[in-house]
Motif scaffolding. Structure first.
Motif, PDB file in Angstrom:
ATOM      1  N   HIS A  52      38.294  44.244  37.740  1.00 23.60           N
ATOM      2  CA  HIS A  52      38.704  45.640  37.905  1.00 23.60           C
ATOM      3  C   HIS A  52      38.316  46.463  36.684  1.00 23.60           C
ATOM      4  O   HIS A  52      37.776  47.571  36.807  1.00 23.60           O
ATOM      5  CB  HIS A  52      40.217  45.701  38.145  1.00 23.60           C
ATOM      6  N   GLU A  53      38.560  45.948  35.505  1.00 22.04           N
ATOM      7  CA  GLU A  53      38.232  46.673  34.266  1.00 22.04           C
ATOM      8  C   GLU A  53      36.729  46.900  34.134  1.00 22.04           C
ATOM      9  O   GLU A  53      36.300  47.976  33.697  1.00 22.04           O
ATOM     10  CB  GLU A  53      38.774  45.926  33.050  1.00 22.04           C
ATOM     11  N   HIS A  56      35.880  49.588  36.579  1.00 20.24           N
ATOM     12  CA  HIS A  56      36.480  50.844  36.110  1.00 20.24           C
ATOM     13  C   HIS A  56      35.625  51.488  35.017  1.00 20.24           C
ATOM     14  O   HIS A  56      35.456  52.710  35.001  1.00 20.24           O
ATOM     15  CB  HIS A  56      37.902  50.585  35.599  1.00 20.24           C
ATOM     16  N   ARG A  75      33.776  53.020  41.839  1.00 25.35           N
ATOM     17  CA  ARG A  75      35.140  53.521  42.060  1.00 25.35           C
ATOM     18  C   ARG A  75      35.706  52.990  43.383  1.00 25.35           C
ATOM     19  O   ARG A  75      36.854  52.569  43.461  1.00 25.35           O
ATOM     20  CB  ARG A  75      35.152  55.051  42.058  1.00 25.35           C
ATOM     21  N   GLU A  78      36.516  49.408  42.876  1.00 22.15           N
ATOM     22  CA  GLU A  78      37.681  49.342  41.982  1.00 22.15           C
ATOM     23  C   GLU A  78      38.961  49.555  42.794  1.00 22.15           C
ATOM     24  O   GLU A  78      39.955  48.841  42.618  1.00 22.15           O
ATOM     25  CB  GLU A  78      37.541  50.405  40.896  1.00 22.15           C
ATOM     26  N   GLN A  79      38.948  50.517  43.692  1.00 19.40           N
ATOM     27  CA  GLN A  79      40.121  50.791  44.525  1.00 19.40           C
ATOM     28  C   GLN A  79      40.398  49.636  45.487  1.00 19.40           C
ATOM     29  O   GLN A  79      41.559  49.295  45.734  1.00 19.40           O
ATOM     30  CB  GLN A  79      39.937  52.106  45.278  1.00 19.40           C
ATOM     31  N   ARG A  82      42.220  47.082  43.566  1.00 22.44           N
ATOM     32  CA  ARG A  82      43.638  47.431  43.420  1.00 22.44           C
ATOM     33  C   ARG A  82      44.420  46.980  44.646  1.00 22.44           C
ATOM     34  O   ARG A  82      45.540  46.482  44.520  1.00 22.44           O
ATOM     35  CB  ARG A  82      43.806  48.939  43.227  1.00 22.44           C
TER      36      ARG A  82
END
Length: 118
Positions: A52-53, A56, A75, A78-79, A82
């Motif tokens: 994720h990092e 991001h 993005r 990344e979502q 999450r």
């Protein structure tokens, strides 16, 4: 204060864009490494956090330096991560989408179409 019409400002911006462009392979390698750790280690919370990092970092800066589509796709993924961290979604599908991003970015990360159109 510099203005967009200031030639020195434009030169500094161009230099920053070039610096970001040169960093794209390293940024993609970080994503690939984090993805490999997730696959090898069973996508633990720690490994997902590292992935994720990495995404991001790209999502947060790519658009500012002329890599709009790369930033948007980072993005989006990344979502999705999450969601996975919250217990939603399908890890296999997300991992495959990250593979697609990595393949695409290795070919032409500044392209305006994703995935590449034939």
């Amino acid at each position: 204060m510099a203005t967009p019409a200031d030639p020195a400002y434009r030169a500094r911006l161009a230099a920053l864009n070039e610096k970001f462009a040169a960093s794209v392979p390293q940024r993609m390698a970080a994503i690939a490494q984090a993805l490999a750790q997730c696959r090898a280690g069973g996508a633990t919370p720690e490994h997902l956090r590292a992935l994720h990092e990495s995404l991001h970092a790209v999502a947060g800066s790519a658009g500012s330096f002329g890599f709009k589509v790369l930033g948007e796709q980072a993005r989006r993924l990344e979502q999705q991560l999450r969601g996975l961290q919250a217990g939603e979604g399908d890890w296999t599908l997300t991992a495959a989408e990250i593979d697609t991003l990595l393949t695409w970015a290795a070919q032409e990360p500044s392209a305006q179409h994703y995935p590449p159109q034939a």
